[in-house]
Design a protein around this motif. Sequence first.
Motif, PDB file in Angstrom:
ATOM      1  N   VAL A  91     -47.252  -8.183   3.859  1.00 29.14           N
ATOM      2  CA  VAL A  91     -47.780  -8.133   5.231  1.00 29.14           C
ATOM      3  C   VAL A  91     -47.243  -6.905   5.961  1.00 29.14           C
ATOM      4  O   VAL A  91     -47.997  -6.166   6.615  1.00 29.14           O
ATOM      5  N   SER A 123     -50.279 -18.649   6.964  1.00 27.17           N
ATOM      6  CA  SER A 123     -50.022 -17.687   8.033  1.00 27.17           C
ATOM      7  C   SER A 123     -48.690 -16.992   7.807  1.00 27.17           C
ATOM      8  O   SER A 123     -47.859 -17.437   6.995  1.00 27.17           O
ATOM      9  N   LEU A 124     -48.461 -15.921   8.551  1.00 29.21           N
ATOM     10  CA  LEU A 124     -47.173 -15.239   8.496  1.00 29.21           C
ATOM     11  C   LEU A 124     -46.056 -16.179   8.914  1.00 29.21           C
ATOM     12  O   LEU A 124     -44.970 -16.189   8.315  1.00 29.21           O
ATOM     13  N   LEU A 184     -47.656 -14.061  14.708  1.00 31.80           N
ATOM     14  CA  LEU A 184     -47.118 -14.816  13.578  1.00 31.80           C
ATOM     15  C   LEU A 184     -48.143 -15.769  12.997  1.00 31.80           C
ATOM     16  O   LEU A 184     -48.014 -16.214  11.852  1.00 31.80           O
ATOM     17  N   ILE A 192     -47.887  -5.803  14.082  1.00 33.24           N
ATOM     18  CA  ILE A 192     -48.327  -7.138  13.671  1.00 33.24           C
ATOM     19  C   ILE A 192     -48.720  -7.870  14.946  1.00 33.24           C
ATOM     20  O   ILE A 192     -47.936  -7.927  15.899  1.00 33.24           O
ATOM     21  N   VAL A 200     -39.839  -7.633  10.693  1.00 32.99           N
ATOM     22  CA  VAL A 200     -40.993  -8.341  11.250  1.00 32.99           C
ATOM     23  C   VAL A 200     -40.879  -8.421  12.769  1.00 32.99           C
ATOM     24  O   VAL A 200     -41.848  -8.172  13.502  1.00 32.99           O
ATOM     25  N   VAL A 249     -51.956 -14.310   6.309  1.00 33.52           N
ATOM     26  CA  VAL A 249     -51.343 -13.225   5.535  1.00 33.52           C
ATOM     27  C   VAL A 249     -52.407 -12.345   4.888  1.00 33.52           C
ATOM     28  O   VAL A 249     -52.189 -11.142   4.668  1.00 33.52           O
ATOM     29  N   ILE A 305     -44.246 -11.716   2.760  1.00 36.42           N
ATOM     30  CA  ILE A 305     -43.887 -11.097   4.045  1.00 36.42           C
ATOM     31  C   ILE A 305     -43.841  -9.582   3.882  1.00 36.42           C
ATOM     32  O   ILE A 305     -44.336  -8.825   4.732  1.00 36.42           O
TER      33      ILE A 305
END
Length: 391
Positions: free
Chosen positions: A232, A164-165, A144, A141, A132, A148, A229
């Motif tokens: 994502v 959210s991430l 953060l 990405i 990430v 998602v 995650i």
Amino acid sequence: MRTFGKWLGRVLLALLVAAVVIGLWKREEIARLLAVNSLFSEEKIVHNFSHMDGAFLYAPVSRGDGLTSELPYGPETELPETVDNWIAARDVTSLVVLKDGAIVYENYFQGTGPEDRRISWSVAKSYLSALVGILLDEGKIASLDDQVTKYAPTLKGSAYDGASLRNVLHMASGVTFDEDYLDYDSDINRMGRVVALGGRLDDFTAELTETFTEPGSQWQYVSIDTHVIGMVVRGATGRGIPELLSEKVIAPLGLEYAPYYIVDGSSTAFVLGGLNMTTRDYARFGQMYAQGGQWNGQQVVPEAWVQASTSPTAPTADGQIGYGYQWWIPVGAADGEYMARGIYGQYIYVDTARDVVIATNAADRKFREAGVSDQNIEIFREIATSVSGGT
């Protein structure tokens, strides 16, 4: 009556043939399910943890075409006697200690060896965190704080819609998920059977609908957050995790043996706990983090991400062990003291100030008993002090 008997015989024969056909068709799934059901049994657990490719579908992670980056050996160090007692009590199978990037202690127990590729369990979460950080730095990405569902649209309408991430990195999604490994019907064990029987973890995750609080408001360790995650990461790149991890992390580190991931029926990596590699190579990853994300002069993981991900920023309760972005921070930690941790005694412990990294694997069936986690941390601190000349 004779006609009925012939008919019945044909029916039974047909049923027998059908059963044989179905048995052959499903034998691999049945074998995997049986393996999962005995995965943690006392007589099999040590062997199983070094041979997970015999129980699950798996995908190799290429170690790349480069040369192995050998870990040097420093002066052999005798550890305190308390460590020997701990090894026996905690069913430790391997222990590798690095000081200033060199191996000063290495040993294997219970019939295991240095070439065994051991299951990481939740230590794998910290590897995904590294990916990430790299993808953020590359702009794959954006933030953060992105939802998602921006990268994993199949989660719209699920319990993760609105998270959210950052929330899932922090284990603060608010999603209801039973993580009781000792309950056969818990969510975590149902998920394990999905993997064993060749199901799709993406579907399993999208079917979760219950939450217990608003995203970001409360820390609760929920392993399925890590699968999100992974969704994502895959959505942001259009690539699988084994391929990405190989290119971005494994190849630059020059591992000795190619790792592998447990995968589900759609060949999606079990990112929340399915990475397998040697203990020495786990230590190598920890040393790269201790060096601020650098290895052999290359910045593998952005230094800013190393710092951010290993800081206790998750909304844990006061006095509770801290949590960052898929890394643990012990209570009373010194600056740069953190760890990756998995069930049954898997650890990568980093003490940046002393430049000590400890990687250990175990088959500790009593890992959940009160005080065990604290004891492990104290042993790591004792080892770090010992190999640093008592300072």
